[in-house]
Write a protein that holds these residues in place. Structure first.
Motif, PDB file in Angstrom:
ATOM      1  N   LYS A  45     -10.242 -23.065 -19.738  1.00 37.94           N
ATOM      2  CA  LYS A  45     -11.074 -21.906 -20.052  1.00 37.94           C
ATOM      3  C   LYS A  45     -10.577 -20.698 -19.263  1.00 37.94           C
ATOM      4  N   ALA A  46     -10.526 -19.563 -19.941  1.00 39.79           N
ATOM      5  CA  ALA A  46     -10.067 -18.332 -19.305  1.00 39.79           C
ATOM      6  C   ALA A  46     -11.222 -17.340 -19.174  1.00 39.79           C
ATOM      7  N   PHE A  47     -11.307 -16.716 -18.021  1.00 32.42           N
ATOM      8  CA  PHE A  47     -12.219 -15.599 -17.802  1.00 32.42           C
ATOM      9  C   PHE A  47     -11.358 -14.344 -17.710  1.00 32.42           C
ATOM     10  N   VAL A  48     -11.728 -13.335 -18.499  1.00 30.29           N
ATOM     11  CA  VAL A  48     -10.867 -12.158 -18.638  1.00 30.29           C
ATOM     12  C   VAL A  48     -11.693 -10.881 -18.522  1.00 30.29           C
ATOM     13  N   SER A  49     -11.151  -9.912 -17.798  1.00 32.55           N
ATOM     14  CA  SER A  49     -11.693  -8.555 -17.839  1.00 32.55           C
ATOM     15  C   SER A  49     -10.643  -7.662 -18.492  1.00 32.55           C
ATOM     16  N   LEU A  50     -11.098  -6.667 -19.240  1.00 34.54           N
ATOM     17  CA  LEU A  50     -10.192  -5.859 -20.050  1.00 34.54           C
ATOM     18  C   LEU A  50      -9.903  -4.500 -19.413  1.00 34.54           C
ATOM     19  N   ARG A  51      -8.801  -3.910 -19.798  1.00 30.81           N
ATOM     20  CA  ARG A  51      -8.439  -2.576 -19.357  1.00 30.81           C
ATOM     21  C   ARG A  51      -9.346  -1.561 -20.039  1.00 30.81           C
ATOM     22  N   PRO A  52      -9.640  -0.468 -19.372  1.00 34.01           N
ATOM     23  CA  PRO A  52     -10.486   0.561 -19.989  1.00 34.01           C
ATOM     24  C   PRO A  52      -9.893   1.059 -21.301  1.00 34.01           C
ATOM     25  N   MET A  71       2.888 -20.867 -25.343  1.00 35.56           N
ATOM     26  CA  MET A  71       2.738 -21.992 -24.428  1.00 35.56           C
ATOM     27  C   MET A  71       2.681 -23.307 -25.184  1.00 35.56           C
ATOM     28  N   ALA A  72       2.928 -24.388 -24.451  1.00 32.01           N
ATOM     29  CA  ALA A  72       2.740 -25.722 -25.018  1.00 32.01           C
ATOM     30  C   ALA A  72       1.292 -25.873 -25.466  1.00 32.01           C
ATOM     31  N   ALA A  73       1.080 -26.714 -26.468  1.00 28.00           N
ATOM     32  CA  ALA A  73      -0.235 -26.811 -27.111  1.00 28.00           C
ATOM     33  C   ALA A  73      -1.336 -27.237 -26.159  1.00 28.00           C
ATOM     34  N   TYR A  74      -1.014 -28.043 -25.141  1.00 31.18           N
ATOM     35  CA  TYR A  74      -2.067 -28.513 -24.244  1.00 31.18           C
ATOM     36  C   TYR A  74      -2.447 -27.482 -23.189  1.00 31.18           C
ATOM     37  N   LYS A  75      -1.667 -26.399 -23.083  1.00 33.62           N
ATOM     38  CA  LYS A  75      -1.896 -25.441 -22.004  1.00 33.62           C
ATOM     39  C   LYS A  75      -2.774 -24.257 -22.388  1.00 33.62           C
ATOM     40  N   TYR A  76      -2.673 -23.813 -23.618  1.00 33.17           N
ATOM     41  CA  TYR A  76      -3.349 -22.556 -23.944  1.00 33.17           C
ATOM     42  C   TYR A  76      -4.866 -22.720 -23.872  1.00 33.17           C
ATOM     43  N   PRO A  77      -5.612 -21.672 -23.484  1.00 36.96           N
ATOM     44  CA  PRO A  77      -7.069 -21.788 -23.324  1.00 36.96           C
ATOM     45  C   PRO A  77      -7.769 -22.045 -24.647  1.00 36.96           C
ATOM     46  N   ARG A  78      -8.742 -22.959 -24.599  1.00 39.26           N
ATOM     47  CA  ARG A  78      -9.576 -23.227 -25.770  1.00 39.26           C
ATOM     48  C   ARG A  78     -10.814 -22.340 -25.774  1.00 39.26           C
ATOM     49  N   GLN A  79     -11.121 -21.781 -24.612  1.00 41.65           N
ATOM     50  CA  GLN A  79     -12.293 -20.919 -24.501  1.00 41.65           C
ATOM     51  C   GLN A  79     -11.915 -19.665 -23.707  1.00 41.65           C
ATOM     52  N   VAL A  80     -12.480 -18.535 -24.109  1.00 44.01           N
ATOM     53  CA  VAL A  80     -12.296 -17.281 -23.366  1.00 44.01           C
ATOM     54  C   VAL A  80     -13.655 -16.614 -23.202  1.00 44.01           C
ATOM     55  N   GLU A  81     -13.967 -16.255 -21.972  1.00 44.43           N
ATOM     56  CA  GLU A  81     -15.205 -15.514 -21.704  1.00 44.43           C
ATOM     57  C   GLU A  81     -14.835 -14.175 -21.069  1.00 44.43           C
ATOM     58  N   PHE A  82     -15.429 -13.105 -21.588  1.00 44.05           N
ATOM     59  CA  PHE A  82     -15.105 -11.771 -21.090  1.00 44.05           C
ATOM     60  C   PHE A  82     -16.130 -11.343 -20.050  1.00 44.05           C
ATOM     61  N   LEU A  83     -15.638 -10.861 -18.905  1.00 45.01           N
ATOM     62  CA  LEU A  83     -16.482 -10.379 -17.817  1.00 45.01           C
ATOM     63  C   LEU A  83     -16.078  -8.949 -17.460  1.00 45.01           C
ATOM     64  N   ASP A  84     -17.041  -8.206 -16.949  1.00 40.66           N
ATOM     65  CA  ASP A  84     -16.706  -6.864 -16.469  1.00 40.66           C
ATOM     66  C   ASP A  84     -15.792  -6.945 -15.254  1.00 40.66           C
ATOM     67  N   GLU A  85     -16.103  -7.909 -14.375  1.00 38.29           N
ATOM     68  CA  GLU A  85     -15.298  -8.111 -13.177  1.00 38.29           C
ATOM     69  C   GLU A  85     -15.131  -9.612 -12.928  1.00 38.29           C
ATOM     70  N   ILE A  86     -13.943 -10.023 -12.517  1.00 35.71           N
ATOM     71  CA  ILE A  86     -13.702 -11.408 -12.123  1.00 35.71           C
ATOM     72  C   ILE A  86     -14.183 -11.567 -10.676  1.00 35.71           C
ATOM     73  N   PRO A  87     -15.036 -12.526 -10.387  1.00 30.28           N
ATOM     74  CA  PRO A  87     -15.525 -12.684  -9.012  1.00 30.28           C
ATOM     75  C   PRO A  87     -14.398 -13.035  -8.040  1.00 30.28           C
ATOM     76  N   LYS A  88     -14.388 -12.337  -6.910  1.00 34.02           N
ATOM     77  CA  LYS A  88     -13.345 -12.543  -5.908  1.00 34.02           C
ATOM     78  C   LYS A  88     -13.960 -12.449  -4.511  1.00 34.02           C
ATOM     79  N   THR A  89     -13.220 -12.961  -3.541  1.00 37.32           N
ATOM     80  CA  THR A  89     -13.615 -12.793  -2.151  1.00 37.32           C
ATOM     81  C   THR A  89     -13.260 -11.375  -1.707  1.00 37.32           C
TER      82      THR A  89
END
Length: 550
Positions: free
Chosen positions: A495-502, A519-537
């Motif tokens: 699963k990929a979490f993505v924030s977009l460019r303005p 990518m190889a078939a087993y690698k590509y994300p099956r799910q994508v969720e869009f967030l305003d910001e990716i949580p980070k430390t």
């Protein structure tokens, strides 16, 4: 049934099974030569109606080696095998050894970027690949590599009874810029290459395992590693001269290389191949060929249970089944037993342990960890010492959770041309697996977590960083973080979490398609969720744990 639940390894040794497993052969090539001399007329490979005996395999691999040597191949050169589960993989593997070379196994699902990385890193001078893979992938990347000779072949070769479910739509392709493998073998048939002598420390093949950062790492599986674990399979799984091996695991993977190919070459057993796994076709193959042993990802056995022709008597010949590469839910083992009447034994190992380091003995049933519900991966196999260590590197007592560190004859000496990575992961020959688990009071081992962020999708290993790098290639992506999330079929999926460019936009389907093409078939994300910001430390490190919690 023998009671293994108290000190599970002792009854096996008391029953005469070897504790100190002594290699019978110095190298894998001499192991094959002894088998070919002992049972020349036995089937070595069975493929969609076709048969290749050990005598014929010996002749074909002689011809392969002779053809390579005439083309300038020298001892230590590498042969890359970019193939599905077809007989040509076995021919290329043994033929590479007869030419004094090293085989490089390549995932046939790899795309241009991935293939080029492996070819460049290994320095392979010969590529053996399916015609379609050359046309669709390899042709574009070869100019930037050391490959001088390309041998192409068709999955229709050696198949006398093609199955539409497996080979439907496949056609032979004329590729004038390559050497036809069948033509080369015919041209050099009857020639014998000069004798080759390997030591146990010489490299048999390179199998690639990705790192968390940087390029992939080629584990140097030696001839000693290969011979030892081929024998370990024979004894641990109680395989004899009547064994028939079913090839459900990909041959490029360490499980397929050892648990299918080299154990067959040791036993003189037929290896049953059928190009690629399709559950209903696999059941028909099992009915026809009556295999007795197999090992594969648990997703294989889930698919067999759900096939339209899944009948209880279909798998009666398969009395020895092991599964590794991905966590096994206890409920799945129970359901498989109810469906087919056979027990799936767990097994555990890594590319760097040349397949198994642990396994559930035949006749035993793995206990379940009451706290986590995890099924035990078994006990250490012959001559193998496994420690659970804490953050300080000190051994932990039974029941304490720490990193699994493995030492034994199956552990590789290191990574190809990567001394720093070797020193970090295998200091003093002790493999720091990166897997976290514990040993109970009876000696059973459990995997409870991963020290790293690796995703295990149906037995295939996926590193988040690699997927994130591809996501960042899309013009709309500002930040990306990838994690593994539970999946009923694959155990875990991407699963990929993505924030977009303005000012930029992209939807989930478009982004998944973008990755799928790269990518190889087993690698590509099956799910994508869009967030305003990716949580980070505060230091900018991605908070993957928080993302998993979502």
């Amino acid at each position: 049934m023998t009671d293994y639940n108290a000190r599970p390894w002792l009854p096996r040794y008391d029953a005469g099974q070897p504790h100190d497993l002594v290699p019978e052969f110095p190298d894998a090539l001499s192991m094959f030569a002894a088998t070919a001399a002992r049972v020349p007329d036995a089937d070595a490979v069975r493929y969609l109606g076709g048969r290749i005996t050990y005598r014929e395999l010996d002749e074909l691999t002689d011809a392969f080696a002779a053809g390579l040597l005439e083309g300038g191949f020298t001892a230590g050169d590498r042969v890359a095998l970019y193939l599905q589960n077809v007989p040509q993989f076995v021919i290329g593997l043994v033929g590479a050894w007869k030419a004094g070379g090293i085989a490089v196994s390549v995932n046939p699902m790899n795309r241009e970027r991935e293939l080029e990385l492996l070819l460049r890193d290994s320095g392979a001078t010969v590529l053996v690949c399916l015609q379609s893979l050359y046309r669709d992938v390899a042709a574009a990347v070869l100019p930037g590599t050391d490959v001088r000779t390309v041998l192409t072949t068709s999955e229709l070769e050696y198949a006398t009874e093609p199955d539409e479910r497996l080979l439907g739509g496949t056609e032979r392709i004329e590729l004038p810029d390559t050497v036809d493998l069948a033509g080369l073998l015919e041209r050099f048939r009857g020639q014998r290459p000069p004798a080759v002598s390997f030591t146990a420390d010489d490299i048999a093949f390179l199998t690639y395992t990705s790192g968390t950062t940087g390029p992939p790492k080629g584990a140097m599986n030696t001839h000693g590693n290969v011979v030892f674990n081929s024998q370990a399979y024979r004894h641990w799984c109680e395989l004899d001269g009547d064994a028939v091996v079913l090839g459900v695991a990909p041959l490029f993977h360490i499980t397929g290389l050892i648990g299918h190919i080299t154990v067959s070459l040791l036993l003189g057993a037929p290896l049953v191949l059928f190009h690629r796994f399709e559950p209903s076709a696999a059941i028909d193959v099992i009915r026809a060929e009556r295999p007795t042993f197999t090992i594969g990802s648990i997703t294989v056995f889930i698919a067999l249970m759900n096939a339209p022709n899944a009948e209880k008597e279909a798998l009666t010949s398969l009395t020895r089944i092991w599964s590794g590469g991905a966590p096994i839910p206890p409920s799945t083992v129970k359901a498989f037993s109810q469906t087919f009447g056979q027990y799936v034994h767990n097994i555990y190992g890594l590319t760097e342990t040349t397949s198994p380091s642990h396994g559930v003995p035949r006749g035993a049933e793995a206990p379940v960890d009451e706290a986590s519900g995890a099924l035990s991966v078994g006990v250490p196999i012959y001559n193998t010492v496994v420690r659970i260590v804490g953050e300080d590197g000190q051994d932990l007592p039974a029941g304490e959770v720490g990193e699994i560190v493995t030492t034994g004859p199956q552990v590789v000496p290191g990574y190809w041309n990567k001394p720093e990575e070797t020193a970090k992961a295998i200091p003093g020959g002790a493999l720091h697996t990166g897997d976290v688990g514990y040993m109970d009071e009876q000696g059973w081992f459990y995997i409870v977590d991963r020290k790293k962020d690796q995703i295990n999708a149906g037995g295939y290993k996926v590193w988040p960083r690699e997927v994130e790098d591809v996501l960042y290639e899309h013009e709309a992506v500002r930040e990306a973080a990838v994690v593994g999330v539970p999946d009923e079929y694959r155990g875990e999926t991407v699963k990929a979490f993505v924030s977009l460019r303005p000012g930029r936009s992209v939807d989930e389907a478009e982004l998944i398609a973008f990755c799928r093409a790269r990518m190889a078939a087993y690698k590509y994300p099956r799910q994508v969720e869009f967030l305003d910001e990716i949580p980070k430390t505060v230091t900018g490190k991605l908070l993957r744990r928080e993302l998993r919690g979502r």
